[in-house]
Write an enzyme that holds these catalytic residues in place. Sequence first.
Site, PDB file in Angstrom:
ATOM      1  N   VAL A   1       2.987   3.710  -5.610  1.00  0.00           N
ATOM      2  CA  VAL A   1       4.368   3.908  -4.710  1.00  0.00           C
ATOM      3  C   VAL A   1       4.933   2.627  -4.229  1.00  0.00           C
ATOM      4  O   VAL A   1       6.223   2.290  -4.554  1.00  0.00           O
ATOM      5  CB  VAL A   1       4.023   5.012  -3.788  1.00  0.00           C
ATOM      6  N   CYS A   2       4.388   2.336  -3.115  1.00  0.00           N
ATOM      7  CA  CYS A   2       5.065   1.410  -2.202  1.00  0.00           C
ATOM      8  C   CYS A   2       5.523  -0.057  -2.934  1.00  0.00           C
ATOM      9  O   CYS A   2       6.130  -0.590  -2.677  1.00  0.00           O
ATOM     10  CB  CYS A   2       4.276   1.031  -0.938  1.00  0.00           C
ATOM     11  N   VAL A   3       4.403  -0.283  -3.939  1.00  0.00           N
ATOM     12  CA  VAL A   3       4.610  -1.619  -4.961  1.00  0.00           C
ATOM     13  C   VAL A   3       5.378  -1.279  -6.218  1.00  0.00           C
ATOM     14  O   VAL A   3       6.498  -1.794  -6.238  1.00  0.00           O
ATOM     15  CB  VAL A   3       3.373  -2.093  -5.232  1.00  0.00           C
TER      16      VAL A   3
ATOM     17  N   ILE B   1       0.843  -1.119   0.031  1.00  0.00           N
ATOM     18  CA  ILE B   1       0.090   0.157  -0.027  1.00  0.00           C
ATOM     19  C   ILE B   1       0.843   1.208  -0.076  1.00  0.00           C
ATOM     20  O   ILE B   1       1.765   1.515   0.732  1.00  0.00           O
ATOM     21  CB  ILE B   1      -0.692   0.034   1.211  1.00  0.00           C
ATOM     22  N   VAL B   2       1.062   2.003  -1.047  1.00  0.00           N
ATOM     23  CA  VAL B   2      -0.036   1.997  -2.112  1.00  0.00           C
ATOM     24  C   VAL B   2       0.502   1.419  -3.330  1.00  0.00           C
ATOM     25  O   VAL B   2       1.543   1.635  -3.544  1.00  0.00           O
ATOM     26  CB  VAL B   2      -0.854   3.620  -2.239  1.00  0.00           C
TER      27      VAL B   2
END
Lengths: 211, 211, 211, 211, 211, 211, 211, 211
Positions: free
Chosen positions: C118-120, C114-115
Amino acid sequence: MSDFKYNRLDKNDCAVLLVDHQTGLTNLVQDFSPDDFKNNVLALADAAKYFKLPTILTTSFEDGPNGPLVPEIKELFPDAPYIARPGNINAWDNEDFVKAVKATGKKQLLIAGIVTEVCVAFPALSAREEGFEVFVCTDASGTFNQTTRNAAWSRMEQAGCQLMSWFGVACELHRDWRNDIVGLGTLFSNHLPSYRCLINSYEAGRKAASK
Amino acid sequence: MSDFKYNRLDKNDCAVLLVDHQTGLTNLVQDFSPDDFKNNVLALADAAKYFKLPTILTTSFEDGPNGPLVPEIKELFPDAPYIARPGNINAWDNEDFVKAVKATGKKQLLIAGIVTEVCVAFPALSAREEGFEVFVCTDASGTFNQTTRNAAWSRMEQAGCQLMSWFGVACELHRDWRNDIVGLGTLFSNHLPSYRCLINSYEAGRKAASK
Amino acid sequence: MSDFKYNRLDKNDCAVLLVDHQTGLTNLVQDFSPDDFKNNVLALADAAKYFKLPTILTTSFEDGPNGPLVPEIKELFPDAPYIARPGNINAWDNEDFVKAVKATGKKQLLIAGIVTEVCVAFPALSAREEGFEVFVCTDASGTFNQTTRNAAWSRMEQAGCQLMSWFGVACELHRDWRNDIVGLGTLFSNHLPSYRCLINSYEAGRKAASK
Amino acid sequence: MSDFKYNRLDKNDCAVLLVDHQTGLTNLVQDFSPDDFKNNVLALADAAKYFKLPTILTTSFEDGPNGPLVPEIKELFPDAPYIARPGNINAWDNEDFVKAVKATGKKQLLIAGIVTEVCVAFPALSAREEGFEVFVCTDASGTFNQTTRNAAWSRMEQAGCQLMSWFGVACELHRDWRNDIVGLGTLFSNHLPSYRCLINSYEAGRKAASK
Amino acid sequence: MSDFKYNRLDKNDCAVLLVDHQTGLTNLVQDFSPDDFKNNVLALADAAKYFKLPTILTTSFEDGPNGPLVPEIKELFPDAPYIARPGNINAWDNEDFVKAVKATGKKQLLIAGIVTEVCVAFPALSAREEGFEVFVCTDASGTFNQTTRNAAWSRMEQAGCQLMSWFGVACELHRDWRNDIVGLGTLFSNHLPSYRCLINSYEAGRKAASK
Amino acid sequence: MSDFKYNRLDKNDCAVLLVDHQTGLTNLVQDFSPDDFKNNVLALADAAKYFKLPTILTTSFEDGPNGPLVPEIKELFPDAPYIARPGNINAWDNEDFVKAVKATGKKQLLIAGIVTEVCVAFPALSAREEGFEVFVCTDASGTFNQTTRNAAWSRMEQAGCQLMSWFGVACELHRDWRNDIVGLGTLFSNHLPSYRCLINSYEAGRKAASK
Amino acid sequence: MSDFKYNRLDKNDCAVLLVDHQTGLTNLVQDFSPDDFKNNVLALADAAKYFKLPTILTTSFEDGPNGPLVPEIKELFPDAPYIARPGNINAWDNEDFVKAVKATGKKQLLIAGIVTEVCVAFPALSAREEGFEVFVCTDASGTFNQTTRNAAWSRMEQAGCQLMSWFGVACELHRDWRNDIVGLGTLFSNHLPSYRCLINSYEAGRKAASK
Amino acid sequence: MSDFKYNRLDKNDCAVLLVDHQTGLTNLVQDFSPDDFKNNVLALADAAKYFKLPTILTTSFEDGPNGPLVPEIKELFPDAPYIARPGNINAWDNEDFVKAVKATGKKQLLIAGIVTEVCVAFPALSAREEGFEVFVCTDASGTFNQTTRNAAWSRMEQAGCQLMSWFGVACELHRDWRNDIVGLGTLFSNHLPSYRCLINSYEAGRKAASK
């Protein structure tokens, strides 16, 4: 006890009115997918036949762009009163139609048709005014889009019509599976693919277990 | 003062009717995602248990394609009246069921089931006719699609049923957090993932601040 | 023979990266219903555990508004490398994280978080650049809305990431039901309510038939 | 002239793979309405039959919760190779299946199945790796929801699979109406309700005009 | 003349109740996008301020996970009665709240809050029972999803509440632009981006033409 | 190591092009709600300002129906190059515009505008042809409907443009919270209402705990 | 400089192919509302006419259920090559059609038709194979539903076709408003109701200011 | 006989009120696509003209940002009473407007306008209070979004207004096709593209058959 009376569909007191399910008009319908709509209309027709409800067919200008009555319906009800209206938009404005309705002697009318806000709503409101209990088979009635449908539903609700799906209609008419398990099961199997799958899975499981 | 009377759910005067939450029928439901629907049904069941509401279970043909009652429900209410109907589609047509309902002595009935337009709507309308206050737990009741659901809601609204979500039900029954903060909080934490996140964030913040 | 090579998830060559599944951030997610998202995340975590995939946890500012790691995940992987990043937004910018990833010795990375954009997406693109095969578990990754998600998917597709659901992940890792029927069945029963219903209907049918 | 080669479905070089269209699995499908999905699957099957394409059937655990192959498919292809896989999730991992595929001698494979991201995508990617031209019949393949479907499509696109609807498949195989007007017209009339209405309106108009 | 009486919002006879617009609860809302919801709530608040309507603020457990009242609201109404309820879920169950309401001497209550089916619906129904005219500001009230919202609306409609948007509220209170063109225009410009664009285009056109 | 190079937004090598965010054109946008779109555009503008990215403004016929540049943007960038194009639809066809772009000396271009398929896509494709790395801020770009948007995205993907949201842009530019926690937090608080709520809840919790 | 070449629509090098816009087939289209679809098709046709692009018309069985070419199109292009195909489903399989295309001497083909996955996609792929630059006017092409459309788009993207809307087409062909402000403005005014409103507001404002 | 009276639109007793269909306000409408909305408004206007219903036009601040009355409407009704309201938001608050309405001597009022919850709902409720039968033409009335529309519909339903689409209006007014087949057919052909296609297909079929 209560101020509410449950006017419940009764197979002995109900007539079915199929209004303008014609091939041209069917192609105007966009509030259901064509597969869903075809299935719903034929499911209602099969149910009407199964419960031996007096059924009245009517069409509007079937020699013009509106097209002929959907052939499957014609075949299911070869002897039903069939009123090809010469011009009345509201079927209830046609004397022959109203005569045919009243000749059934039923006080419950189950109506479906194309398009919802005209061919269904107009006779539904006329029938309500004359004191009939009116049930609208919502998913066997189609129209141009969902906004139009919503407005049509609102008008019929205000008039005290009851909105039902064909499945609800069949269940309310049947009352008890014990009246005929195979008959109702066949109706559902033919028109509810997911229920048909349940039945097939169940039968297969039973066979497998009994080996 | 007003022509409107707020018939408010009262944990001392309310019985819960769970109608046909069977494994086969559950797989017919498409107006909710399976995760949402499972959560809603179990949330209602947990709420009924938490508030110690008399709860009545009934099923239709559970040895056939409809499948057995969802096991989690059976486990939550091991001693509840359990009416396996031999064929009545409307549970209210079954004498044992109505007897069980009346034996609770409650005048408020909170109903959920599968499918909404039949297993919920039929007994809801019958109960209304007999003068009960009827509350429908809409999100613990499922059916084939949203169009069918909308028609079912319309019919129940016309009959004076009150439409509620399980969350609204729990809140109206509880009345005041001070009655049991932990109990209600646990119910919400188990069935409202976003509320659970609020709680976890809050607790973490408190711990961090107190270091 | 073909210019296409099927890079297939291999339980012996795959590590799982769970990025910022924190309680505060979870409440920002609106491209899934909260029930669906919670189920998807826990299903992926359960699958990682079941297949004994090396799993790396990382969080961003967990003492602030982002909130702590979702407790259920922490409990599932008590001994997993856990990198609380001091500020790097892209986890791959954090040396400890990359070291932990490389320490697994795996060349396939399965990422969720998440999110999504960005984080993925950031570590996914970084890992692709370093030559890893990258698989994104799309339904265990959430973000603000579907438009944002679609853009994030587009960017990851362009980078050659493979987009999968947790169910596809579990099936591709398991390869053959005969490796462990009960284990995989349990995973599905816990996280696919409709599959659980199939199993329950089947078992009930078998019992009924064997009476 | 161009770097693009139009790999076009060729009825003389195409085999059809129907993977896991079983009754239990069918009830997991929620990215199509049940009516639409049933129609699409049977339309593809009818097309395969009509064009006399070698067709291979395969199932997964058909004695368990997944249920038997949908009976209508079984009846359409009584003599088709039928591989009841003992456990391989990816049909291409089953030697008998691959042998049956290769025995057809075709280089084009048209695949459909349940669920899209597993039973369709896995063999599609395997077949691509072995150099087959792969066509996915997207609307005769179903899965849990649209998000899962979108991810599955993305993966198959990356592998160079061509995504088609059953209608596109039938048209590309037929090439020219003059090959058999009645045959193709019948196929469309049976599975495209709106096209059937066009035909019926047209025929009625012709009759009316010729009076 | 008519059986219908148009109970019209009257700025001299209307009080506003803002119920539980707290930061934690706001993040539970998913029937509006966060941008839309924030704008709607602040638009209603600005309108209440602009029309000098007596406004009552109330919160539920603001020291816990529900979080504090949204700061912008607190700042707009520094002197408004502010009831931090110690536990009552229905604000109307709190004596201080009801006292504050009655102290306004208004017979019209305009209510908004989070979540719609509880914090809005419960006091709305209580107020209706006591004879108030109740107006619900639907788009400044949020909840978990649209199904829940629809059920909440149904219940409030049955109770005779009037459902309005903040824009309808502002227009009905203002009655005539001539009362204050700049004031109303500013309110719209701040909260209706498309109306702001109309104004800006208009002004630019006027300037250009006058050169 | 890999055939993929992660072209990552770099605040030292990136210029922002805001194309035709005019008041008239804004009112043509229907693929976002007006509140969402206004917020997205201003968020991107604030981010560009915050990261001190060279920003170029351009408009098309701002004295005509297209209307003036949205005033908020003009105010944010009083000294930015501002090219009021005399007629070129593709901004890249305007020499002054291209000169201004090249004068920035950046090789990364971040583009947003109205409408997506024209004012964004045309210069994006032109810039790609000249070898720039092109990033499209998808949610600060609007158009008539989602179908048009999808086609525009497809064309830009084919050209190797990277699709991002304003939030992804801000995160990729910032790299590390430690560069400036307050600055980035303020940007998010101003343009992500749900993140602002997280912050407010967190601060309130800290205060409460520290009492 | 770049590996990407922007193949840009050029009014001197572009031919338009309108495939099977027949009255019967039009009524099969359900991925656009009828109003939107009619407008889009006529907008593309008007644009083709306005830019004097060589335009080729073709139909399939226009004396049968598919119906005649939409009359408005026939009237716009009285002298255009018109190929009533005797049976070829893919227009490119018809020698006369290909001859007509090649006779234009253009290397860019802009294609629209009904239905997207057949009448558009088949000739688009054939033309790509022969080295033409192919542009698909997506919103003047319709089909049964959005799922079918998405699959058709995917296949054409893989073949390197560029997907555009009629508005993007017109803008890319026109290049510069100064070429003819009134002409392009009239095209937009006739087919973009919201742009027409901008123009009317602007003119009214100018008149008012000049009084 | 019945408690329900069907208040049916009667062309001899019905006046039409078109409220604030101005160019600026039209661009605020987002609950219909611009093509659909333009078509619906002009269809209603054409119907009013066709049935020679007394029609009253009114606008709000047409020299300001709201823009002038849509020119097509002005042209259709050059001699209609035209009330440019100096500031009253509810048209019914304007004496001239009410005088014009009453001067028609009709007891049925058919209302449409922009925006639904204000310019339509306010005069609709006022007219209901004065005893008029009120019909709302829902699809010729537009507003900001569907949530706002739904609330507006609810309020008007509670007041006993009847919700209709322009097509329902035309059919109910016409009563019988025989009154004028060509006239009604032309109205439908101009405003229902799918019906126009039916007609064109039909005419073509007739010609073909008569050869």
